[in-house]
Motif scaffolding. Structure first.
Motif, PDB file in Angstrom:
ATOM      1  N   LEU A 200     -15.960   0.878  20.444  1.00  0.00           N
ATOM      2  CA  LEU A 200     -15.488   0.792  19.005  1.00  0.00           C
ATOM      3  C   LEU A 200     -14.217   0.119  18.794  1.00  0.00           C
ATOM      4  O   LEU A 200     -13.544  -0.147  19.867  1.00  0.00           O
ATOM      5  CB  LEU A 200     -15.219   2.254  18.242  1.00  0.00           C
ATOM      6  N   THR A 201     -14.054  -0.459  17.577  1.00  0.00           N
ATOM      7  CA  THR A 201     -12.745  -1.338  17.410  1.00  0.00           C
ATOM      8  C   THR A 201     -11.805  -0.351  16.874  1.00  0.00           C
ATOM      9  O   THR A 201     -11.977   0.046  15.788  1.00  0.00           O
ATOM     10  CB  THR A 201     -12.994  -2.546  16.555  1.00  0.00           C
ATOM     11  N   TYR A 202     -10.614  -0.353  17.288  1.00  0.00           N
ATOM     12  CA  TYR A 202      -9.287   0.305  16.583  1.00  0.00           C
ATOM     13  C   TYR A 202      -8.425  -0.617  16.267  1.00  0.00           C
ATOM     14  O   TYR A 202      -7.996  -1.691  16.818  1.00  0.00           O
ATOM     15  CB  TYR A 202      -8.657   0.994  17.625  1.00  0.00           C
ATOM     16  N   GLU A 203      -8.115  -0.457  14.974  1.00  0.00           N
ATOM     17  CA  GLU A 203      -7.078  -1.268  14.352  1.00  0.00           C
ATOM     18  C   GLU A 203      -6.021  -0.400  13.498  1.00  0.00           C
ATOM     19  O   GLU A 203      -6.519   0.856  13.063  1.00  0.00           O
ATOM     20  CB  GLU A 203      -7.531  -2.670  13.639  1.00  0.00           C
ATOM     21  N   GLY A 204      -4.873  -0.734  13.358  1.00  0.00           N
ATOM     22  CA  GLY A 204      -3.868  -0.118  12.246  1.00  0.00           C
ATOM     23  C   GLY A 204      -4.426   0.139  10.987  1.00  0.00           C
ATOM     24  O   GLY A 204      -5.385  -0.402  10.313  1.00  0.00           O
ATOM     25  N   LEU A 205      -4.158   1.446  10.241  1.00  0.00           N
ATOM     26  CA  LEU A 205      -4.719   1.827   9.441  1.00  0.00           C
ATOM     27  C   LEU A 205      -4.576   0.788   8.178  1.00  0.00           C
ATOM     28  O   LEU A 205      -5.341   0.583   7.474  1.00  0.00           O
ATOM     29  CB  LEU A 205      -3.838   3.244   8.816  1.00  0.00           C
ATOM     30  N   ILE A 206      -3.214   0.199   7.897  1.00  0.00           N
ATOM     31  CA  ILE A 206      -3.002  -0.702   6.936  1.00  0.00           C
ATOM     32  C   ILE A 206      -4.191  -1.985   6.839  1.00  0.00           C
ATOM     33  O   ILE A 206      -4.822  -2.201   6.142  1.00  0.00           O
ATOM     34  CB  ILE A 206      -1.690  -1.243   6.851  1.00  0.00           C
TER      35      ILE A 206
ATOM     36  N   ILE B 127       0.860  -1.219  -0.016  1.00  0.00           N
ATOM     37  CA  ILE B 127      -0.177   0.114   0.208  1.00  0.00           C
ATOM     38  C   ILE B 127       0.682   1.364  -0.006  1.00  0.00           C
ATOM     39  O   ILE B 127       1.676   1.491   0.883  1.00  0.00           O
ATOM     40  CB  ILE B 127      -0.939   0.169   1.330  1.00  0.00           C
ATOM     41  N   ASP B 128       0.659   2.243  -0.809  1.00  0.00           N
ATOM     42  CA  ASP B 128       1.435   3.343  -0.947  1.00  0.00           C
ATOM     43  C   ASP B 128       0.844   4.369   0.097  1.00  0.00           C
ATOM     44  O   ASP B 128      -0.383   4.829  -0.101  1.00  0.00           O
ATOM     45  CB  ASP B 128       1.256   3.729  -2.268  1.00  0.00           C
TER      46      ASP B 128
ATOM     47  N   LEU C 216      -2.685   7.411   1.258  1.00  0.00           N
ATOM     48  CA  LEU C 216      -3.628   7.496   2.490  1.00  0.00           C
ATOM     49  C   LEU C 216      -3.645   8.926   3.338  1.00  0.00           C
ATOM     50  O   LEU C 216      -4.763   9.124   3.897  1.00  0.00           O
ATOM     51  CB  LEU C 216      -3.395   6.246   3.654  1.00  0.00           C
ATOM     52  N   TYR C 217      -2.662   9.247   3.463  1.00  0.00           N
ATOM     53  CA  TYR C 217      -2.593  10.460   4.433  1.00  0.00           C
ATOM     54  C   TYR C 217      -1.617  11.539   3.712  1.00  0.00           C
ATOM     55  O   TYR C 217      -0.547  11.132   3.076  1.00  0.00           O
ATOM     56  CB  TYR C 217      -2.462  10.314   5.770  1.00  0.00           C
ATOM     57  N   ASP C 218      -1.626  12.602   4.372  1.00  0.00           N
ATOM     58  CA  ASP C 218      -0.608  13.792   3.981  1.00  0.00           C
ATOM     59  C   ASP C 218       0.030  13.902   5.216  1.00  0.00           C
ATOM     60  O   ASP C 218      -0.459  14.469   6.364  1.00  0.00           O
ATOM     61  CB  ASP C 218      -1.516  15.095   3.812  1.00  0.00           C
ATOM     62  N   ASP C 219       1.363  13.296   5.409  1.00  0.00           N
ATOM     63  CA  ASP C 219       2.050  13.411   6.914  1.00  0.00           C
ATOM     64  C   ASP C 219       2.432  14.633   7.149  1.00  0.00           C
ATOM     65  O   ASP C 219       3.173  14.609   8.266  1.00  0.00           O
ATOM     66  CB  ASP C 219       3.205  12.350   6.715  1.00  0.00           C
TER      67      ASP C 219
ATOM     68  N   ARG D 248      -4.807   3.842  -7.244  1.00  0.00           N
ATOM     69  CA  ARG D 248      -3.681   4.412  -7.031  1.00  0.00           C
ATOM     70  C   ARG D 248      -2.988   4.052  -5.835  1.00  0.00           C
ATOM     71  O   ARG D 248      -1.606   4.105  -5.647  1.00  0.00           O
ATOM     72  CB  ARG D 248      -4.137   6.028  -6.496  1.00  0.00           C
ATOM     73  N   ALA D 249      -3.648   3.588  -4.770  1.00  0.00           N
ATOM     74  CA  ALA D 249      -2.975   3.193  -3.441  1.00  0.00           C
ATOM     75  C   ALA D 249      -2.342   1.807  -3.418  1.00  0.00           C
ATOM     76  O   ALA D 249      -1.375   1.755  -2.512  1.00  0.00           O
ATOM     77  CB  ALA D 249      -4.067   3.378  -2.328  1.00  0.00           C
ATOM     78  N   VAL D 250      -2.697   1.050  -4.293  1.00  0.00           N
ATOM     79  CA  VAL D 250      -2.178  -0.538  -4.376  1.00  0.00           C
ATOM     80  C   VAL D 250      -1.030  -0.439  -5.308  1.00  0.00           C
ATOM     81  O   VAL D 250      -1.194  -0.414  -6.382  1.00  0.00           O
ATOM     82  CB  VAL D 250      -3.299  -1.400  -4.157  1.00  0.00           C
TER      83      VAL D 250
END
Length: 802
Positions: free
Chosen positions: A264-270, A193-194, A198-201, A295-297
């Motif tokens: 709620l359930t939290y999990e890593g972004l990827i 995953i690019d 996903l986000y602007d760091d 674009r992302a994959v």
């Protein structure tokens, strides 16, 4: 010119007195068919002709083949039918004399990453058996060489008898050996995953760092669960996260958190993105979501199996130094020779069967493929010919074979070979029905059915039935153009520049250097598999301003239509809104203006379980898709004004006159409609569902849409696909207008009329696969005809009568 004939043009079918020798169709009304009634001779080769959209596919595929399939499905039990696709009965009064239909169409073979040319035929299965018997070292049964089968080790208890009155449970281990690479799970590629998509760091979560579609700052399920989880600082730019914060942000296992008292359930972004987007069918996604995923994959070759999909054990077993991965990577023509060279009496029947299958690939013009080629990358023509493989050696007779333009993607040199295969199927006692435009294939027909006289609402009738000879004198559009031959141009345009390609080596190209001229009509030719697409699509740099129009399918739902696909609906909605002082969304059947009863579909679908569902016109809107209040708004004045449903019911030509003339001046809409007319789609309804368009219509619709894009170089991939003989001349005129407007047009094409009309020809070959990949001619069509040193030159010379 007459486009219809009297009934005396019909020729008597062979053995017409015997109804068992005929397929009788009476009162067919599928799509645009107008109560069509015909009798088709069995055990003959019948070709269906007519302009694109005349009703050929509706008659052959939508009526005859569809009813045959439906009736076969009904022979199964209700339980089994529950697992099968439901098929509705075609709109037809009588269908008699049907036999089992085998459909060999142009539908692509799907993009399943586990499907290859080898798995789509019997070749891989036979090859696995061969290696399980002869491969050294011996690694197991055939499944040990299957990249779609994983290795499994499972334990279970079995009960054994120990004497007259005692039993004992004994634990036993079961092994199933598969050949799947564990790293890529048999796909040959691994995904990554690019993160930049996903986000602007440089931003914090609070500042709106996420660039994922649909992730709004106030959403409990997405942004807020990250911002308020306590694992990361929502006010700190992502690039400043600590190592632990970054690990929790990207990879943390699912864990329960509370956001404003809600669990709620939290999990890593990827993993979150993988579950939310990558686990879904891309074709079912909305366009903007699909674009994001694309674009992302990123896909890279699996480092563990080097893209072979196979485990190390499967790759280690060899026959005469060749592993099964090596065999699948060979060009099929070479693999066939290798198999024929194996001399092992113990597996002689297997070698014969595998050799025959591979020889069928070569015979059908696909010897340049390899068994490990992903089936989703095959063109429509290649997919259709691959489907033919399993039928060539079949001993079945009295079967109805149905083909949809089997010559698509074939060089003139290969069409004769395809004709021979069609005749062989007929001579075995089968009925062969072919939808076709090419005169070379029409010429071999025993019987011709010509539909028309034109397309859409002006088609749907049988204009002629009879022999090819009588078709020529019938006066129909097909008969009139059957012997058309384009002439070489007396003068050709001079290039204004060139795109330099140096050292092109994609696929089978052999370090090719060529200058593709600009400012002219350049046609790239060569047999299928010679390297044409690799040279043009794979080598012309994007910086050249290329607008590529290929044969890929148009994506869209059953709600999509030419108006939505081309962007035509936007200026129309705005014009309605401006004139009536309301919001544009009211004039969208997918938005505020939709009929609440059918949600803007125009029909109500009723699911009948294992029986075919029923689509009934919506009683609330009478199939018009809009709320009654919306239809009270008109555009174009009190006398000639139209409501939005009336506009969508217009043909492209009618709509062009309305929006470009006295009806309602909407220049933006008129420009789009003009382009649709330019590509020969004037007869289409503006609101006609895309699902009802033929392959040729969809491709020309794509061309009309892409013509509006900025770019100096247009690349077209076989634009004559699906075009009637009468429409080829119109296409040539369109290509001329593009060049004369200052564009450079590069066409990958097999049609001799397009070759003859070119300013410059680049011919690849001399053969396919590793026998091609070289430039065998560059120059004008006249020079190619005079030279006659290539297969293309020979056939073009014969075509123009030189």
């Amino acid at each position: 010119m007459s486009t219809a004939t009297s009934t005396d043009t019909r020729s008597p079918a062979p053995h017409a007195a015997d109804s068992h020798d005929l397929i009788r169709v009476h009162g067919a009304r599928v799509n645009n068919l107008k109560d069509v009634s015909i009798e088709i001779p069995k055990r003959r080769l019948t070709v269906f002709t007519g302009v694109s959209g005349s009703g050929k596919s509706s008659l052959v595929f939508g009526t005859i083949a569809a009813e045959s399939q439906r009736m076969i499905n009904e022979t199964y039990s209700t339980f089994v039918q529950g697992f099968m696709p439901t098929l509705a009965r075609p709109e037809v009064d009588v269908l008699e004399g049907l036999t089992t239909a085998i459909i060999v169409d142009q539908q692509r073979m799907g993009a399943d990453p586990r499907s290859t040319v080898g798995t789509a035929t019997d070749a891989n299965a036979l090859l696995r058996i061969l290696f399980s018997r002869l491969g050294q070292p011996h690694v197991g049964p055939p499944s040990a060489f299957a990249f779609n089968v994983a290795s499994v080790r499972a334990s279970g208890a079995i009960t054994v008898e120990r004497g007259a009155d005692r039993t004992k449970a004994v634990k036993q281990t079961f092994n199933r050996t598969g050949g799947m690479c564990t790293r890529c799970e048999g796909r040959g590629t691994v995904t990554d995953i690019d993160l930049t998509q996903l986000y602007d760091d440089s931003k914090s979560i609070a500042e709106g760092a996420f660039t994922i579609p649909g992730w709004k700052s106030d959403s409990f399920w997405t942004v807020r669960v990250y911002a308020e989880s306590g694992f990361v600082d929502p006010n700190k730019p992502i690039r400043e996260y600590t190592e632990k914060e970054m690990r929790d942000f990207l990879h943390k296992e699912p864990v329960k958190v509370k956001v404003e008292g809600v669990n709620l359930t939290y999990e890593g972004l990827i993993p979150k993105v993988r579950k939310s987007f990558l686990a879904k069918d891309p074709e079912a996604m909305q366009p903007h979501i699909r674009e994001f995923v694309e674009r992302a994959v990123t896909f890279t070759t699996c480092p563990e199996c080097d893209g072979t999909r196979l485990s190390e054990a499967a790759r280690s077993s060899r026959i005469d130094g060749v592993s099964i991965a090596d065999a699948c990577a060979m060009q099929i023509s070479d693999l066939a020779a290798w198999v024929r060279g194996l001399d092992e009496p113990s597996v002689a029947p297997l070698l014969t069967s595998l050799g025959d299958t591979l020889d069928s690939f070569v015979e059908i013009g696909l010897g340049y493929l390899s068994l490990d080629r992903p089936s989703g990358t095959l063109s429509g023509g290649e997919a259709q010919r691959t489907k033919m493989i399993r039928h060539l050696g079949s001993s079945l007779t009295d079967v109805t074979y149905v083909f949809d333009e089997p010559t698509i993607g074939l060089h003139p040199h290969d069409i004769q070979r395809m004709n021979g295969l069609l005749l062989r199927l007929r001579d075995k006692g089968n009925t062969v029905l072919v939808v076709e435009h090419k005169p070379e294939t029409i010429a071999i027909a025993d019987h011709v059915v010509d539909l028309g006289p034109l397309a859409g609402s002006e088609g749907g009738t049988v204009c002629f039935e009879g022999t090819v000879g009588r078709l020529r004198g019938s006066g129909t559009l097909t008969g009139h153009h059957l012997d058309d031959r384009a002439r070489l141009k007396p003068q050709v345009r001079k290039p204004t520049g060139a795109v330099e390609i140096r050292g092109a080596a994609a696929n089978n190209l052999r370090d090719v250097d060529v200058d593709v001229p600009l400012g002219v009509l350049c046609v790239v030719t060569g047999v299928a598999g010679s390297g044409k697409s690799s040279l043009i699509h794979g080598s012309i740099p994007a910086s050249a301003g290329v607008v590529a129009i290929d044969q890929g399918a148009i994506r869209g739902s059953r709600r999509s239509n030419p108006a939505t696909y081309t962007g035509l609906l936007d200026p129309i909605r705005k014009a309605f809104a401006k004139e009536n002082g309301v919001k544009p969304a009211l004039f969208s059947a997918n938005s505020a203006g939709a009929c609440p009863a059918c949600n803007g579909a125009g029909v109500v679908y009723t699911d009948l379980a294992m029986m075919a569902g029923v689509a009934s016109p919506c009683e609330e809107c009478d199939g018009k898709r809009f709320q009654a209040e919306v239809l009270e708004y008109h555009l174009g004045g009190p006398e000639n004004g139209k409501d939005i449903s009336e506009v969508l019911a217009m043909s492209v030509t009618e709509a062009h006159a309305f929006f470009g003339g006295d009806g309602a001046k909407v220049p933006a809409a008129a420009r789009i409609l003009q382009r649709m007319e330019d590509v020969g789609l004037g007869y289409l309804k503006v609101g006609q569902p895309l699902t009802t368009l033929s392959g040729g219509e969809r491709q020309r619709l794509k061309l009309a849409t892409r013509m509006a894009e900025k770019g100096g170089v247009y690349v077209l991939d076989e634009p004559t696909t699906g075009l009637h003989l009468a429409d080829v001349e119109q296409l040539l005129g369109l290509l001329d207008r593009l060049v004369d407007s200052g564009k450079s047009v590069i066409v990958i094409e097999h049609h001799q009329a397009v070759m003859a009309h070119a300013d410059w020809i680049i011919d690849l070959g001399p053969g396919a696969g590793h026998d091609g990949g070289r430039i065998v001619f560059e120059g004008t069509p006249a020079d190619l005809v005079a030279d006659r040193s290539t297969l293309t030159g020979e056939h073009l010379a014969a075509y123009v009568g030189a």
